[in-house]
Scaffold this motif. Structure first.
Motif, PDB file in Angstrom:
ATOM      1  N   TYR A  97       0.802  -1.094   0.067  1.00  0.00           N
ATOM      2  CA  TYR A  97      -0.120  -0.139   0.163  1.00  0.00           C
ATOM      3  C   TYR A  97       1.002   1.270   0.038  1.00  0.00           C
ATOM      4  CZ  TYR A  97      -4.780  -1.815   0.924  1.00  0.00           C
ATOM      5  OH  TYR A  97      -6.026  -2.302   0.745  1.00  0.00           O
ATOM      6  N   GLU A  98       2.020   1.444   1.142  1.00  0.00           N
ATOM      7  CA  GLU A  98       2.846   2.526   0.862  1.00  0.00           C
ATOM      8  C   GLU A  98       3.407   2.718  -0.290  1.00  0.00           C
ATOM      9  OE1 GLU A  98       4.470   2.005   4.875  1.00  0.00           O
ATOM     10  OE2 GLU A  98       2.762   2.689   5.926  1.00  0.00           O
ATOM     11  N   ARG A  99       3.898   1.681  -1.059  1.00  0.00           N
ATOM     12  CA  ARG A  99       4.828   1.897  -2.391  1.00  0.00           C
ATOM     13  C   ARG A  99       3.529   2.482  -3.182  1.00  0.00           C
ATOM     14  NH1 ARG A  99       4.625   0.421  -6.995  1.00  0.00           N
ATOM     15  NH2 ARG A  99       2.933  -1.107  -6.608  1.00  0.00           N
ATOM     16  N   TRP A 100       2.587   1.854  -3.371  1.00  0.00           N
ATOM     17  CA  TRP A 100       1.528   2.332  -4.277  1.00  0.00           C
ATOM     18  C   TRP A 100       1.216   3.785  -3.972  1.00  0.00           C
ATOM     19  CZ3 TRP A 100      -3.367   4.314  -5.022  1.00  0.00           C
ATOM     20  CH2 TRP A 100      -3.880   3.927  -6.293  1.00  0.00           C
ATOM     21  N   LEU A 101       0.922   4.015  -2.896  1.00  0.00           N
ATOM     22  CA  LEU A 101       0.312   5.579  -2.377  1.00  0.00           C
ATOM     23  C   LEU A 101       1.579   6.595  -2.635  1.00  0.00           C
ATOM     24  CD1 LEU A 101      -1.760   4.541   0.625  1.00  0.00           C
ATOM     25  CD2 LEU A 101      -2.686   5.511  -1.518  1.00  0.00           C
ATOM     26  N   ASP A 102       2.869   5.974  -2.614  1.00  0.00           N
ATOM     27  CA  ASP A 102       3.868   7.347  -2.561  1.00  0.00           C
ATOM     28  C   ASP A 102       3.640   8.184  -3.951  1.00  0.00           C
ATOM     29  OD1 ASP A 102       6.509   8.270  -3.529  1.00  0.00           O
ATOM     30  OD2 ASP A 102       7.028   7.313  -1.765  1.00  0.00           O
ATOM     31  N   PRO A 103       3.764   9.471  -3.610  1.00  0.00           N
ATOM     32  CA  PRO A 103       3.726  10.253  -4.926  1.00  0.00           C
ATOM     33  C   PRO A 103       4.454   9.910  -6.221  1.00  0.00           C
ATOM     34  CG  PRO A 103       3.757  11.455  -2.659  1.00  0.00           C
ATOM     35  CD  PRO A 103       4.152  10.203  -2.475  1.00  0.00           C
ATOM     36  N   ALA A 104       5.538   9.485  -5.987  1.00  0.00           N
ATOM     37  CA  ALA A 104       6.611   9.016  -6.971  1.00  0.00           C
ATOM     38  C   ALA A 104       5.609   8.011  -7.971  1.00  0.00           C
ATOM     39  CB  ALA A 104       7.713   8.511  -6.536  1.00  0.00           C
ATOM     40  N   ASN A 105       4.705   7.290  -7.410  1.00  0.00           N
ATOM     41  CA  ASN A 105       3.981   6.277  -8.325  1.00  0.00           C
ATOM     42  C   ASN A 105       3.093   7.024  -9.170  1.00  0.00           C
ATOM     43  OD1 ASN A 105       3.356   3.603  -9.144  1.00  0.00           O
ATOM     44  ND2 ASN A 105       1.587   3.556  -7.737  1.00  0.00           N
ATOM     45  N   PHE A 106       2.724   8.309  -9.268  1.00  0.00           N
ATOM     46  CA  PHE A 106       1.679   8.887  -9.789  1.00  0.00           C
ATOM     47  C   PHE A 106       2.211  10.023 -10.835  1.00  0.00           C
ATOM     48  CE2 PHE A 106      -0.081   7.281  -6.013  1.00  0.00           C
ATOM     49  CZ  PHE A 106      -1.112   6.731  -6.708  1.00  0.00           C
ATOM     50  N   ASP A 107       1.484  10.197 -11.888  1.00  0.00           N
ATOM     51  CA  ASP A 107       2.154  11.358 -12.963  1.00  0.00           C
ATOM     52  C   ASP A 107       1.409  12.759 -12.777  1.00  0.00           C
ATOM     53  OD1 ASP A 107      -0.287  11.267 -14.006  1.00  0.00           O
ATOM     54  OD2 ASP A 107       0.279  10.056 -15.756  1.00  0.00           O
ATOM     55  N   ALA A 108       1.734  13.595 -13.404  1.00  0.00           N
ATOM     56  CA  ALA A 108       1.239  14.831 -13.234  1.00  0.00           C
ATOM     57  C   ALA A 108      -0.342  14.836 -13.116  1.00  0.00           C
ATOM     58  CB  ALA A 108       1.794  15.806 -14.162  1.00  0.00           C
ATOM     59  N   ASP A 109      -1.179  14.026 -13.763  1.00  0.00           N
ATOM     60  CA  ASP A 109      -2.512  13.866 -13.888  1.00  0.00           C
ATOM     61  C   ASP A 109      -3.134  13.013 -12.854  1.00  0.00           C
ATOM     62  OD1 ASP A 109      -2.566  15.635 -16.068  1.00  0.00           O
ATOM     63  OD2 ASP A 109      -2.048  13.872 -17.573  1.00  0.00           O
ATOM     64  N   GLY A 110      -2.139  12.411 -11.932  1.00  0.00           N
ATOM     65  CA  GLY A 110      -2.629  11.670 -10.567  1.00  0.00           C
ATOM     66  C   GLY A 110      -2.806  10.090 -11.329  1.00  0.00           C
ATOM     67  N   GLN A 111      -2.405   9.872 -12.407  1.00  0.00           N
ATOM     68  CA  GLN A 111      -2.449   8.573 -12.728  1.00  0.00           C
ATOM     69  C   GLN A 111      -1.535   7.693 -12.295  1.00  0.00           C
ATOM     70  OE1 GLN A 111      -5.503   7.502 -14.529  1.00  0.00           O
ATOM     71  NE2 GLN A 111      -5.850   9.354 -14.161  1.00  0.00           N
ATOM     72  N   GLN A 112      -1.577   6.433 -11.948  1.00  0.00           N
ATOM     73  CA  GLN A 112      -0.836   5.388 -11.319  1.00  0.00           C
ATOM     74  C   GLN A 112       0.309   4.965 -12.449  1.00  0.00           C
ATOM     75  OE1 GLN A 112      -2.631   1.920 -10.007  1.00  0.00           O
ATOM     76  NE2 GLN A 112      -3.045   1.223 -12.155  1.00  0.00           N
ATOM     77  N   LYS A 113       1.452   4.940 -11.980  1.00  0.00           N
ATOM     78  CA  LYS A 113       2.327   4.339 -12.901  1.00  0.00           C
ATOM     79  C   LYS A 113       2.371   2.919 -12.684  1.00  0.00           C
ATOM     80  CE  LYS A 113       5.266   8.658 -12.603  1.00  0.00           C
ATOM     81  NZ  LYS A 113       6.683   9.177 -12.073  1.00  0.00           N
ATOM     82  N   SER A 114       2.539   2.321 -11.716  1.00  0.00           N
ATOM     83  CA  SER A 114       2.262   0.996 -11.654  1.00  0.00           C
ATOM     84  C   SER A 114       1.075   0.331 -10.598  1.00  0.00           C
ATOM     85  CB  SER A 114       3.556   0.382 -10.892  1.00  0.00           C
ATOM     86  OG  SER A 114       3.848   0.847  -9.577  1.00  0.00           O
ATOM     87  N   ALA A 115       0.641  -0.776 -10.940  1.00  0.00           N
ATOM     88  CA  ALA A 115      -0.590  -1.054 -10.254  1.00  0.00           C
ATOM     89  C   ALA A 115      -0.374  -1.707  -8.763  1.00  0.00           C
ATOM     90  CB  ALA A 115      -1.390  -2.317 -11.091  1.00  0.00           C
ATOM     91  N   LEU A 116      -1.469  -1.601  -8.014  1.00  0.00           N
ATOM     92  CA  LEU A 116      -1.141  -2.318  -6.741  1.00  0.00           C
ATOM     93  C   LEU A 116      -1.321  -3.776  -6.640  1.00  0.00           C
ATOM     94  CD1 LEU A 116      -1.485  -1.397  -3.593  1.00  0.00           C
ATOM     95  CD2 LEU A 116      -3.988  -1.720  -3.840  1.00  0.00           C
ATOM     96  N   ARG A 117      -0.342  -4.439  -6.462  1.00  0.00           N
ATOM     97  CA  ARG A 117      -0.308  -5.867  -6.311  1.00  0.00           C
ATOM     98  C   ARG A 117      -0.024  -6.478  -5.138  1.00  0.00           C
ATOM     99  NH1 ARG A 117       2.388  -4.022 -11.276  1.00  0.00           N
ATOM    100  NH2 ARG A 117       1.155  -4.476 -13.304  1.00  0.00           N
ATOM    101  N   PHE A 118      -0.573  -7.792  -4.869  1.00  0.00           N
ATOM    102  CA  PHE A 118      -0.370  -8.524  -3.721  1.00  0.00           C
ATOM    103  C   PHE A 118       0.036  -9.852  -4.032  1.00  0.00           C
ATOM    104  CE2 PHE A 118      -3.347  -5.244  -2.041  1.00  0.00           C
ATOM    105  CZ  PHE A 118      -2.440  -4.453  -1.187  1.00  0.00           C
ATOM    106  N   GLY A 119       0.893 -10.519  -3.297  1.00  0.00           N
ATOM    107  CA  GLY A 119       1.288 -11.867  -3.937  1.00  0.00           C
ATOM    108  C   GLY A 119       2.059 -12.023  -4.979  1.00  0.00           C
TER     109      GLY A 119
END
Length: 217
Positions: free
Chosen positions: A195-217
């Motif tokens: 969660y914390e990896r995904w929520l890091d601001p570095a994971n989002f572009d200028a439009d707030g779109q994710q760069k990589s998906a949330l993945r478990f397992g």
């Protein structure tokens, strides 16, 4: 498996994140929440919820007032920190501190919250509170077995599917088979890190779109 011990009942506290804030529901949230409900597809969004769409700000306010002082459930407004507006709600319910079990339910994320990082952080904030602050052993998500979006969301958020309880409830005059999901305290450290990896601001572009998906397992 963790050593059995009682957990702490949740309090009406503000849970602060980067993008969203969970605030205990109060009447001043009513106008924002009605705006999040007063939309063309409200009936569809409420199809599997235990209630029907609110028809006025006053109806939302009356509902909020009716929940004040209730220990279970505890309702939170999901507030977008960039606007200060509440765009939905969620609750902690079926709270059993003696067994360390608690459930998230009656989740309504309006169009400004659903399928955004606000929704993901809203789930993260409550899970963090449940496990790290209150000491619960088991965090549950349940939904109508016909509610495919809710089941997909549970799995995306890291809950494990446990099965289907047949003829579990009657909701709005119809049978409800209930799909059960859970996450456990022993699983939480790995889930929390993702969660914390995904929520890091570095994971989002200028439009707030994710760069990589949330993945478990």
């Amino acid at each position: 498996m963790s050593a059995p011990q009682p957990a702490t009942p949740p309090g009406r506290v503000v849970l602060e994140g980067r993008y969203t804030r969970l605030e205990p529901l109060v009447p001043s949230h009513a106008a924002d929440l009605f705006a999040a409900v007063d939309i063309p597809d409200a009936e569809q969004r409420f199809a599997y919820l235990p209630s029907y769409p609110f028809r006025s700000v006053e109806a939302v306010r009356d509902w909020i007032v009716s929940q004040q002082g209730v220990a279970d459930p505890i309702l939170y407004a999901v507030v977008d920190k960039s606007t200060g507006r509440a765009g939905g709600w969620q609750q902690l319910m079926r709270i059993v501190p003696e067994h360390g079990v608690i459930e998230i339910g009656y989740v309504y994320w309006g169009p400004d919250v659903a399928r955004t990082r606000l929704a993901t952080e809203a789930l993260y904030l409550v899970a963090h509170n449940v496990f790290d602050d209150l000491g619960y052993r088991r965090f549950e998500w349940k939904c109508n077995d016909r509610n495919e979006p809710s089941k997909r969301a549970a799995e995306r958020f890291g809950f494990t599917y446990e099965g289907r309880f047949r003829q579990h409830m009657i909701v709005k005059g119809e049978n409800r088979d209930t799909a059960w999901f859970s996450m456990l305290d022993g699983e939480w450290p790995a889930l929390k890190a993702e969660y914390e990896r995904w929520l890091d601001p570095a994971n989002f572009d200028a439009d707030g779109q994710q760069k990589s998906a949330l993945r478990f397992g």
